[in-house]
Design an enzyme around this catalytic site. Structure first.
Site, mmCIF file in Angstrom:
data_model
loop_
_atom_site.group_PDB
_atom_site.id
_atom_site.type_symbol
_atom_site.label_atom_id
_atom_site.label_comp_id
_atom_site.label_asym_id
_atom_site.label_seq_id
_atom_site.Cartn_x
_atom_site.Cartn_y
_atom_site.Cartn_z
ATOM 1 N N HIS A 46 9.793 16.884 6.486
ATOM 2 C CA HIS A 46 9.363 15.512 6.796
ATOM 3 C C HIS A 46 10.355 14.513 6.192
ATOM 4 C CE1 HIS A 46 4.860 16.150 7.858
ATOM 5 N NE2 HIS A 46 5.569 17.202 8.176
ATOM 6 N N TYR A 48 -1.260 8.214 4.593
ATOM 7 C CA TYR A 48 -2.077 7.831 3.441
ATOM 8 C C TYR A 48 -2.775 6.533 3.836
ATOM 9 C CZ TYR A 48 0.533 11.066 0.374
ATOM 10 O OH TYR A 48 1.085 12.179 -0.224
ATOM 11 N N PRO A 58 -4.005 14.132 -7.150
ATOM 12 C CA PRO A 58 -3.115 14.645 -6.097
ATOM 13 C C PRO A 58 -2.471 13.581 -5.208
ATOM 14 C CG PRO A 58 -5.414 15.136 -5.576
ATOM 15 C CD PRO A 58 -5.403 14.560 -6.944
ATOM 16 N N LYS A 72 2.347 15.562 -6.793
ATOM 17 C CA LYS A 72 3.306 15.905 -7.856
ATOM 18 C C LYS A 72 3.010 17.190 -8.630
ATOM 19 C CE LYS A 72 6.184 12.790 -7.303
ATOM 20 N NZ LYS A 72 6.905 13.435 -6.259
ATOM 21 N N TYR A 121 8.437 9.559 -4.783
ATOM 22 C CA TYR A 121 7.763 10.549 -3.928
ATOM 23 C C TYR A 121 8.622 11.799 -3.728
ATOM 24 C CZ TYR A 121 4.520 12.236 -0.384
ATOM 25 O OH TYR A 121 3.589 12.983 0.305
HETATM 26 P P1 RFL Z 1 -2.121 27.144 -11.586
HETATM 27 O O1 RFL Z 1 -1.681 27.147 -10.159
HETATM 28 O O2 RFL Z 1 -3.464 26.650 -11.902
HETATM 29 O O3 RFL Z 1 -1.957 28.644 -12.094
HETATM 30 C C1 RFL Z 1 -2.487 29.077 -13.325
HETATM 31 C C2 RFL Z 1 -2.794 30.547 -13.210
HETATM 32 O O4 RFL Z 1 -3.220 31.034 -14.471
HETATM 33 C C3 RFL Z 1 -4.326 31.881 -14.303
HETATM 34 N N1 RFL Z 1 -5.092 31.918 -15.571
HETATM 35 C C4 RFL Z 1 -5.047 32.955 -16.431
HETATM 36 N N2 RFL Z 1 -4.404 34.120 -16.397
HETATM 37 C C5 RFL Z 1 -4.582 34.962 -17.437
HETATM 38 N N3 RFL Z 1 -5.391 34.693 -18.497
HETATM 39 C C6 RFL Z 1 -6.059 33.525 -18.570
HETATM 40 N N4 RFL Z 1 -6.831 33.250 -19.647
HETATM 41 C C7 RFL Z 1 -5.900 32.590 -17.511
HETATM 42 N N5 RFL Z 1 -6.411 31.371 -17.259
HETATM 43 C C8 RFL Z 1 -5.918 30.978 -16.089
HETATM 44 C C9 RFL Z 1 -5.088 31.275 -13.150
HETATM 45 O O5 RFL Z 1 -5.927 32.226 -12.521
HETATM 46 C C10 RFL Z 1 -3.950 30.803 -12.250
HETATM 47 O O6 RFL Z 1 -3.577 31.771 -11.283
HETATM 48 O O7 RFL Z 1 -1.098 26.340 -12.506
HETATM 49 P P2 RFL Z 1 0.486 26.040 -12.372
HETATM 50 O O8 RFL Z 1 1.248 27.313 -12.152
HETATM 51 O O9 RFL Z 1 0.821 25.197 -13.519
HETATM 52 O O10 RFL Z 1 0.630 25.226 -11.017
HETATM 53 C C11 RFL Z 1 0.083 23.932 -10.882
HETATM 54 C C12 RFL Z 1 -0.316 23.654 -9.439
HETATM 55 O O11 RFL Z 1 -1.116 24.720 -8.978
HETATM 56 C C13 RFL Z 1 -1.066 22.324 -9.273
HETATM 57 O O12 RFL Z 1 -0.459 21.325 -10.067
HETATM 58 C C14 RFL Z 1 -1.074 21.821 -7.812
HETATM 59 O O13 RFL Z 1 -1.850 22.645 -6.983
HETATM 60 C C15 RFL Z 1 -1.597 20.389 -7.744
HETATM 61 N N6 RFL Z 1 -1.694 19.883 -6.355
HETATM 62 C C16 RFL Z 1 -0.565 19.431 -5.667
HETATM 63 N N7 RFL Z 1 0.651 19.500 -6.237
HETATM 64 C C17 RFL Z 1 1.772 19.145 -5.523
HETATM 65 O O14 RFL Z 1 2.879 19.204 -6.065
HETATM 66 N N8 RFL Z 1 1.718 18.710 -4.216
HETATM 67 C C18 RFL Z 1 0.530 18.607 -3.575
HETATM 68 O O15 RFL Z 1 0.508 18.271 -2.383
HETATM 69 C C19 RFL Z 1 -0.676 18.934 -4.314
HETATM 70 N N9 RFL Z 1 -1.878 18.850 -3.723
HETATM 71 C C20 RFL Z 1 -2.933 19.824 -5.713
HETATM 72 C C21 RFL Z 1 -2.994 19.297 -4.387
HETATM 73 C C22 RFL Z 1 -4.085 20.292 -6.314
HETATM 74 C C23 RFL Z 1 -5.286 20.216 -5.651
HETATM 75 N N10 RFL Z 1 -6.403 20.732 -6.317
HETATM 76 C C24 RFL Z 1 -7.224 21.731 -5.766
HETATM 77 C C25 RFL Z 1 -6.549 20.458 -7.725
HETATM 78 C C26 RFL Z 1 -4.191 19.211 -3.704
HETATM 79 C C27 RFL Z 1 -5.355 19.639 -4.351
HETATM 80 C C28 RFL Z 1 -6.632 19.492 -3.591
HETATM 81 C C1 PHB Z 2 -1.723 18.470 1.062
HETATM 82 O O1 PHB Z 2 -1.174 18.666 2.174
HETATM 83 O O2 PHB Z 2 -2.538 19.270 0.593
HETATM 84 C C2 PHB Z 2 -1.411 17.239 0.313
HETATM 85 C C3 PHB Z 2 -0.444 16.363 0.788
HETATM 86 C C4 PHB Z 2 -0.160 15.206 0.082
HETATM 87 C C5 PHB Z 2 -0.833 14.933 -1.098
HETATM 88 C C6 PHB Z 2 -1.774 15.819 -1.590
HETATM 89 C C7 PHB Z 2 -2.068 16.982 -0.879
HETATM 90 O O3 PHB Z 2 -0.549 13.785 -1.760
#
Ligand code: RFL
Ligand code: PHB
Length: 390
Positions: A72, A200, A292, A296, A384
């Site tokens: 994009h 957005y 979110p 980031k 961004y």
């Molecule tokens: P994670 O992905 O949470 O992974 C941590 C892992 O550790 C495990 N764990 C353990 N393992 C062993 N022993 C224990 N005691 C443990 N406790 C936990 C867990 O099972 C898990 O597998 O952390 P990490 O690697 O730091 O990654 C972070 C990202 O996952 C997170 O920041 C993003 O998903 C946030 N996020 C977004 N980030 C973006 O950069 N772009 C996006 O578009 C974006 N959209 C989002 C998001 C997060 C969302 N939610 C659900 C919070 C959209 C949503 C809806």
């Molecule tokens: C997504 O596609 O899940 C998504 C995209 C942009 C955001 C957050 C989540 O800012």
């Protein structure tokens, strides 16, 4: 058991770190509480910054992202019945890719398995010992057997609910937090894209976001009460809300489809400093959370482990500890920039129930400004795509 670097958590941070270390000839073991199937199917983030795309490509795990992800060059801001485009590439020379986080995880797990890497899924009772010494260790249970992993370093990549952060003595930790009084209702929809780019939308009924996953699956979100239940939301009610918030005055309507997943997530900003103590280092959500809105979270996890991998390389190859000593300070520059950007986007785009009519007019004025001033649009675009901190 013994390894050089013991990694807790197989999210983006843990798996990518293990992959980067392997490419530098450094051994690691990854311990994950969930199953491989679970981590490979949990729906979370979708937006990869240019730097994240480049790193995955340079380290040989970007082929599927390139083939199946969507590149994009901009996104749209919708407000007051109009839509205005932020041209990321014209403003910064960079772009983003929409490619699901769990697809990145599949690619990283496949690369680690192909390289004979040590990944333990379904571990429990993880605890960390002796981080103040040069021989820290991790205890865990796998297949009913208690094991001890001896290592040179322990890296806590275990997300916001993990055990690592609490292992740093409370006296050395400062937590900064802001909890938002709203959440996101997320849906996955079987439908063609309604728009070529992310939208957005700020609406008086609340924020909405139109994103994508593939030509047949769309990802959408709308601001909701974080205490609400998905059971209160029929498909018809969801579509009525999305149409009200996103459809534009010029007749552009969202394309509906079968909704096959509904979730509600809370929103908060959180930073825990320091991110290191002795031989324990934290990376990703274990140390910080962003709402979110700025997309980031995943990208910050990637930038943390990039810094950490370089610091560990300097330690093993050149016997240098300066980069490791500076890890927290180095990583926190980008983290605080992303925290501010995510907070700012969140405050500008959401319905704020505590905001006065005066403050609501300021939100609109700010949106007018970022979509008409090239300087303001450039600042937003740099943040961004992840170019605001080098
Ligand atoms: P994670 O992905 O949470 O992974 C941590 C892992 O550790 C495990 N764990 C353990 N393992 C062993 N022993 C224990 N005691 C443990 N406790 C936990 C867990 O099972 C898990 O597998 O952390 P990490 O690697 O730091 O990654 C972070 C990202 O996952 C997170 O920041 C993003 O998903 C946030 N996020 C977004 N980030 C973006 O950069 N772009 C996006 O578009 C974006 N959209 C989002 C998001 C997060 C969302 N939610 C659900 C919070 C959209 C949503 C809806
Ligand atoms: C997504 O596609 O899940 C998504 C995209 C942009 C955001 C957050 C989540 O800012």
């Amino acid at each position: 058991m013994r390894t050089q670097v013991g990694i807790i958590g197989a999210g983006p941070a843990g798996l990518l770190l293990s992959h980067l270390l392997h490419l530098q000839g450094i051994e690691s073991v990854v311990l994950e509480a969930r199953s491989r199937e679970q981590i490979e199917s949990t729906i979370r983030a979708g937006v990869l910054e240019q730097g994240t795309m480049d790193l995955l490509t340079e380290t040989g795990v970007g082929d599927r992202m390139k083939a199946e992800g969507a590149l994009h060059h901009g996104f749209e801001l919708a407000f007051e019945g109009k839509r205005r485009r932020i041209d990321l590439t014209a403003l910064t020379g960079k772009s983003i890719t929409v490619y699901a986080q769990h697809e990145v995880l599949k690619d990283l797990v496949a690369a680690r398995v192909a390289a004979g890497g040590s990944l333990y899924f379904n571990v429990s009772d993880v605890s960390i010992a002796d981080i103040d010494t040069e021989a820290p260790s991790i205890r865990f249970v796998h297949d009913g057997v208690e094991q001890t992993l001896m290592c040179d370093f322990v890296i806590g990549c275990d997300g916001s609910q993990g055990v690592s952060r609490a292992t740093i003595p409370a006296a050395r930790r400062n937590d900064y937090e802001r909890v938002f009084p709203f959440g996101w209702f997320g849906i996955l929809v079987e439908a063609p894209p309604s728009s070529d780019e992310l939208i957005y939308a700020r609406h008086e009924r609340g924020f909405a976001l139109v994103s994508t996953r593939s030509p047949n699956v769309q990802r959408m979100y709308f601001q909701c009460d974080p205490q609400d239940s998905v059971d209160n939301w029929s498909d018809d009610r969801i579509w009525a809300e999305m149409h009200a918030r996103v459809d534009s005055a010029d007749g552009q309507r969202l394309i509906e489809g079968r909704i096959f997943q509904k979730t509600i997530v809370g929103m908060r900003s959180f930073v825990s400093t320091t991110m290191q103590h002795g031989r324990l280092f934290l990376a990703g959500d274990a140390a910080h959370i962003v709402p979110p809105t700025g997309a980031k979270g995943l990208n910050l996890a990637v930038s943390d482990v990039r810094i950490l991998a370089a610091a560990l390389r300097a330690f093993y190859r050149e016997d240098r500890t300066d980069l490791l000593d500076a890890y927290s300070e180095t990583a926190l520059k980008r983290i605080w920039r992303a925290e501010h950007f995510s907070y700012w986007m969140t405050r500008m785009m959401h319905r704020l129930d505590d905001a006065s009519p005066f403050e609501q007019r300021l939100q609109v004025s700010e949106l007018e400004h970022v979509t008409t001033s090239r300087a303001a649009a450039t600042a937003m675009a740099e943040n961004y795509v992840g170019a605001a901190v080098v």
